[in-house]
Design a protein around this motif. Structure first.
Motif, PDB file in Angstrom:
ATOM      1  N   PRO A  18      66.193  53.759  21.152  1.00 16.52           N
ATOM      2  CA  PRO A  18      67.076  54.380  22.200  1.00 16.52           C
ATOM      3  C   PRO A  18      68.021  53.216  23.023  1.00 16.52           C
ATOM      4  CG  PRO A  18      64.808  55.068  22.065  1.00 16.52           C
ATOM      5  CD  PRO A  18      64.892  54.163  21.076  1.00 16.52           C
ATOM      6  N   ARG A  19      69.046  53.397  23.358  1.00 19.61           N
ATOM      7  CA  ARG A  19      69.807  52.676  24.094  1.00 19.61           C
ATOM      8  C   ARG A  19      68.875  52.507  25.543  1.00 19.61           C
ATOM      9  NH1 ARG A  19      74.932  51.049  22.979  1.00 19.61           N
ATOM     10  NH2 ARG A  19      75.328  50.511  24.948  1.00 19.61           N
ATOM     11  N   ALA A  20      68.991  51.129  25.879  1.00 19.19           N
ATOM     12  CA  ALA A  20      68.317  50.997  27.366  1.00 19.19           C
ATOM     13  C   ALA A  20      69.146  51.555  28.391  1.00 19.19           C
ATOM     14  CB  ALA A  20      68.007  49.465  27.545  1.00 19.19           C
ATOM     15  N   ASN A  21      68.530  52.090  29.358  1.00 19.16           N
ATOM     16  CA  ASN A  21      69.103  52.250  30.671  1.00 19.16           C
ATOM     17  C   ASN A  21      69.946  51.352  31.304  1.00 19.16           C
ATOM     18  OD1 ASN A  21      68.560  55.135  30.341  1.00 19.16           O
ATOM     19  ND2 ASN A  21      66.596  54.769  31.508  1.00 19.16           N
ATOM     20  N   VAL A  22      69.011  50.090  31.342  1.00 16.54           N
ATOM     21  CA  VAL A  22      69.852  48.799  31.921  1.00 16.54           C
ATOM     22  C   VAL A  22      69.491  47.874  30.975  1.00 16.54           C
ATOM     23  CG1 VAL A  22      69.325  47.228  33.693  1.00 16.54           C
ATOM     24  CG2 VAL A  22      69.363  49.536  34.209  1.00 16.54           C
ATOM     25  N   PRO A  23      70.623  47.055  30.306  1.00  8.32           N
ATOM     26  CA  PRO A  23      70.496  46.327  29.339  1.00  8.32           C
ATOM     27  C   PRO A  23      69.544  45.165  29.633  1.00  8.32           C
ATOM     28  CG  PRO A  23      72.716  46.897  29.442  1.00  8.32           C
ATOM     29  CD  PRO A  23      72.154  47.410  30.742  1.00  8.32           C
ATOM     30  N   LEU A  24      68.866  44.529  28.901  1.00 10.10           N
ATOM     31  CA  LEU A  24      67.974  43.492  28.863  1.00 10.10           C
ATOM     32  C   LEU A  24      69.025  42.186  28.945  1.00 10.10           C
ATOM     33  CD1 LEU A  24      65.542  41.362  29.367  1.00 10.10           C
ATOM     34  CD2 LEU A  24      65.294  41.612  26.869  1.00 10.10           C
ATOM     35  N   ARG A  25      69.244  41.158  29.851  1.00  7.35           N
ATOM     36  CA  ARG A  25      69.943  40.130  30.003  1.00  7.35           C
ATOM     37  C   ARG A  25      69.007  38.980  29.805  1.00  7.35           C
ATOM     38  NH1 ARG A  25      74.088  39.220  34.281  1.00  7.35           N
ATOM     39  NH2 ARG A  25      75.620  38.612  32.237  1.00  7.35           N
ATOM     40  N   ARG A  26      69.449  37.909  28.748  1.00  9.85           N
ATOM     41  CA  ARG A  26      68.812  36.879  28.356  1.00  9.85           C
ATOM     42  C   ARG A  26      69.725  35.647  28.641  1.00  9.85           C
ATOM     43  NH1 ARG A  26      64.755  36.890  23.658  1.00  9.85           N
ATOM     44  NH2 ARG A  26      66.749  35.963  22.787  1.00  9.85           N
ATOM     45  N   ALA A  27      69.256  34.571  29.324  1.00  8.69           N
ATOM     46  CA  ALA A  27      70.270  33.445  29.462  1.00  8.69           C
ATOM     47  C   ALA A  27      69.587  31.984  29.300  1.00  8.69           C
ATOM     48  CB  ALA A  27      70.954  33.519  30.990  1.00  8.69           C
ATOM     49  N   SER A  28      70.302  31.111  28.931  1.00 14.16           N
ATOM     50  CA  SER A  28      69.848  29.746  28.686  1.00 14.16           C
ATOM     51  C   SER A  28      70.698  28.740  29.306  1.00 14.16           C
ATOM     52  CB  SER A  28      69.331  29.362  27.119  1.00 14.16           C
ATOM     53  OG  SER A  28      70.609  29.541  26.401  1.00 14.16           O
ATOM     54  N   ILE A  29      70.274  27.549  29.820  1.00 17.46           N
ATOM     55  CA  ILE A  29      71.326  26.580  30.137  1.00 17.46           C
ATOM     56  C   ILE A  29      70.719  25.244  29.593  1.00 17.46           C
ATOM     57  CG2 ILE A  29      70.101  26.398  32.437  1.00 17.46           C
ATOM     58  CD1 ILE A  29      72.893  25.529  33.537  1.00 17.46           C
ATOM     59  N   MET A  30      71.377  24.557  28.967  1.00 17.87           N
ATOM     60  CA  MET A  30      70.984  23.122  28.331  1.00 17.87           C
ATOM     61  C   MET A  30      71.681  22.003  28.957  1.00 17.87           C
ATOM     62  SD  MET A  30      70.464  22.035  24.258  1.00 17.87           S
ATOM     63  CE  MET A  30      71.499  23.562  23.929  1.00 17.87           C
ATOM     64  N   ALA A  31      71.106  21.011  29.385  1.00 17.61           N
ATOM     65  CA  ALA A  31      71.943  19.704  29.863  1.00 17.61           C
ATOM     66  C   ALA A  31      71.821  18.580  28.619  1.00 17.61           C
ATOM     67  CB  ALA A  31      71.641  19.579  31.032  1.00 17.61           C
ATOM     68  N   VAL A  32      72.621  18.122  27.979  1.00 16.51           N
ATOM     69  CA  VAL A  32      72.495  17.221  27.197  1.00 16.51           C
ATOM     70  C   VAL A  32      72.576  15.697  27.864  1.00 16.51           C
ATOM     71  CG1 VAL A  32      73.496  15.710  25.164  1.00 16.51           C
ATOM     72  CG2 VAL A  32      73.252  18.456  25.361  1.00 16.51           C
ATOM     73  N   ILE A  33      71.606  14.962  28.133  1.00 13.72           N
ATOM     74  CA  ILE A  33      71.507  13.879  28.820  1.00 13.72           C
ATOM     75  C   ILE A  33      71.251  12.532  28.248  1.00 13.72           C
ATOM     76  CG2 ILE A  33      71.180  15.144  30.949  1.00 13.72           C
ATOM     77  CD1 ILE A  33      68.137  14.101  30.852  1.00 13.72           C
ATOM     78  N   GLU A  45      72.642  32.488  38.811  1.00 18.68           N
ATOM     79  CA  GLU A  45      74.345  32.826  38.920  1.00 18.68           C
ATOM     80  C   GLU A  45      74.602  33.742  37.723  1.00 18.68           C
ATOM     81  OE1 GLU A  45      76.156  33.085  41.669  1.00 18.68           O
ATOM     82  OE2 GLU A  45      74.208  32.562  42.696  1.00 18.68           O
ATOM     83  N   THR A  46      74.413  32.975  36.459  1.00 15.93           N
ATOM     84  CA  THR A  46      74.621  33.470  35.185  1.00 15.93           C
ATOM     85  C   THR A  46      74.246  35.059  35.000  1.00 15.93           C
ATOM     86  OG1 THR A  46      74.798  31.440  34.188  1.00 15.93           O
ATOM     87  CG2 THR A  46      74.580  33.156  32.642  1.00 15.93           C
ATOM     88  N   LEU A  47      73.211  35.212  35.341  1.00 18.21           N
ATOM     89  CA  LEU A  47      72.403  36.485  35.528  1.00 18.21           C
ATOM     90  C   LEU A  47      72.687  37.418  36.535  1.00 18.21           C
ATOM     91  CD1 LEU A  47      68.819  35.419  33.938  1.00 18.21           C
ATOM     92  CD2 LEU A  47      70.523  36.724  32.900  1.00 18.21           C
ATOM     93  N   GLY A  48      73.890  37.090  37.534  1.00 15.04           N
ATOM     94  CA  GLY A  48      74.299  37.815  38.296  1.00 15.04           C
ATOM     95  C   GLY A  48      73.985  37.516  39.612  1.00 15.04           C
ATOM     96  N   GLY A  49      73.262  36.644  39.946  1.00 15.37           N
ATOM     97  CA  GLY A  49      72.928  35.878  41.281  1.00 15.37           C
ATOM     98  C   GLY A  49      71.924  36.328  42.243  1.00 15.37           C
ATOM     99  N   ASP A  50      70.951  37.307  41.714  1.00 14.47           N
ATOM    100  CA  ASP A  50      69.914  37.746  42.129  1.00 14.47           C
ATOM    101  C   ASP A  50      68.623  37.175  41.753  1.00 14.47           C
ATOM    102  OD1 ASP A  50      67.938  39.211  43.653  1.00 14.47           O
ATOM    103  OD2 ASP A  50      68.434  41.368  42.998  1.00 14.47           O
ATOM    104  N   ALA A  51      68.208  36.303  42.296  1.00 17.42           N
ATOM    105  CA  ALA A  51      66.816  35.567  41.749  1.00 17.42           C
ATOM    106  C   ALA A  51      65.888  36.500  41.708  1.00 17.42           C
ATOM    107  CB  ALA A  51      66.410  34.711  42.769  1.00 17.42           C
ATOM    108  N   GLY A  52      65.879  37.772  42.551  1.00 13.41           N
ATOM    109  CA  GLY A  52      64.717  38.439  42.653  1.00 13.41           C
ATOM    110  C   GLY A  52      64.761  39.421  41.240  1.00 13.41           C
TER     111      GLY A  52
END
Length: 194
Positions: free
Chosen positions: A22-37, A69-76
């Motif tokens: 079934p479709r989720a009522n609220v989609p799961l959001r997953r994010a990654s950030i990679m810094a190449v140094i 921020e990528t996930l909407g700005g709410d750390a909670g």
């Protein structure tokens, strides 16, 4: 101490509506950030590498803030996290261990004191190497519904003298979690485990 020399930063986000159920009522959001140094220790053995961890701390905080921020700005809203590193072939696995404290403490700080240990992985590899970064719940490592991983990689990194440091965050459990175990709403301890 060497300065952190960033070649590029890659951010990715996915939104999962269902996994065949079934479709989720609220989609799961997953994010990654990679810094190449640049890896200041590539090409030779160096006995004292710990000072670079201090240099990596501001990078960790900046990356964690961008990820929120990528996930909407709410750390909670962030309920899962993890970290990792891919070290170019001119380096060694121990160079990836330098990311443990700066990456983990940065996410805890930005998320307001998350309690669970930040799961981690690292490997040495050539440009294009992929890494599965583990994810667990931010407050209790035994919350089975949040066990996950996010695959990261970039076609031109890390070069032999580089490393790619990674942070990942999620907004909740797997979309169709039904494997049982401790539920997030039943977390009782403050030890980061249960």
């Amino acid at each position: 101490m060497p300065e952190v020399n960033i070649r590029k930063i890659i951010t990715a986000v996915e939104e999962i509506h269902h996994e065949g159920g079934p479709r989720a009522n609220v989609p799961l959001r997953r994010a990654s950030i990679m810094a190449v140094i640049a890896n200041p220790y590539a090409g030779a053995y160096h006995e004292d590498i710990q000072p670079f961890m201090e240099d990596l701390k501001p990078l960790g905080v900046m990356m964690a803030q961008r990820l929120v921020e990528t996930l909407g700005g709410d750390a909670g809203a962030v309920r899962g996290y993890g970290k990792g590193a891919i070290i170019g072939a001119g380096g060694e696995i121990e160079h990836g261990a330098l990311w443990h404290a700066p990456g983990g403490y940065a996410m805890r700080e930005v998320l307001g004191g998350a309690k669970a240990i930040v799961p981690s992985t690292k490997k040495v590899g050539a440009a294009g190497t992929r890494l599965d970064v583990p994810v667990t719940h931010v407050d209790a490592s035994y919350v089975r519904s949040h066990f996950d991983s996010i695959e990261v990689g970039i076609n031109d990194a890390p070069r032999a003298n580089e490393m790619a440091v990674v942070l990942v965050m999620t907004t909740g459990p797997r979309v169709h979690d039904r494997a049982g175990g401790l539920a997030a709403e039943d977390i009782t301890g403050e030890d980061g485990l249960r």
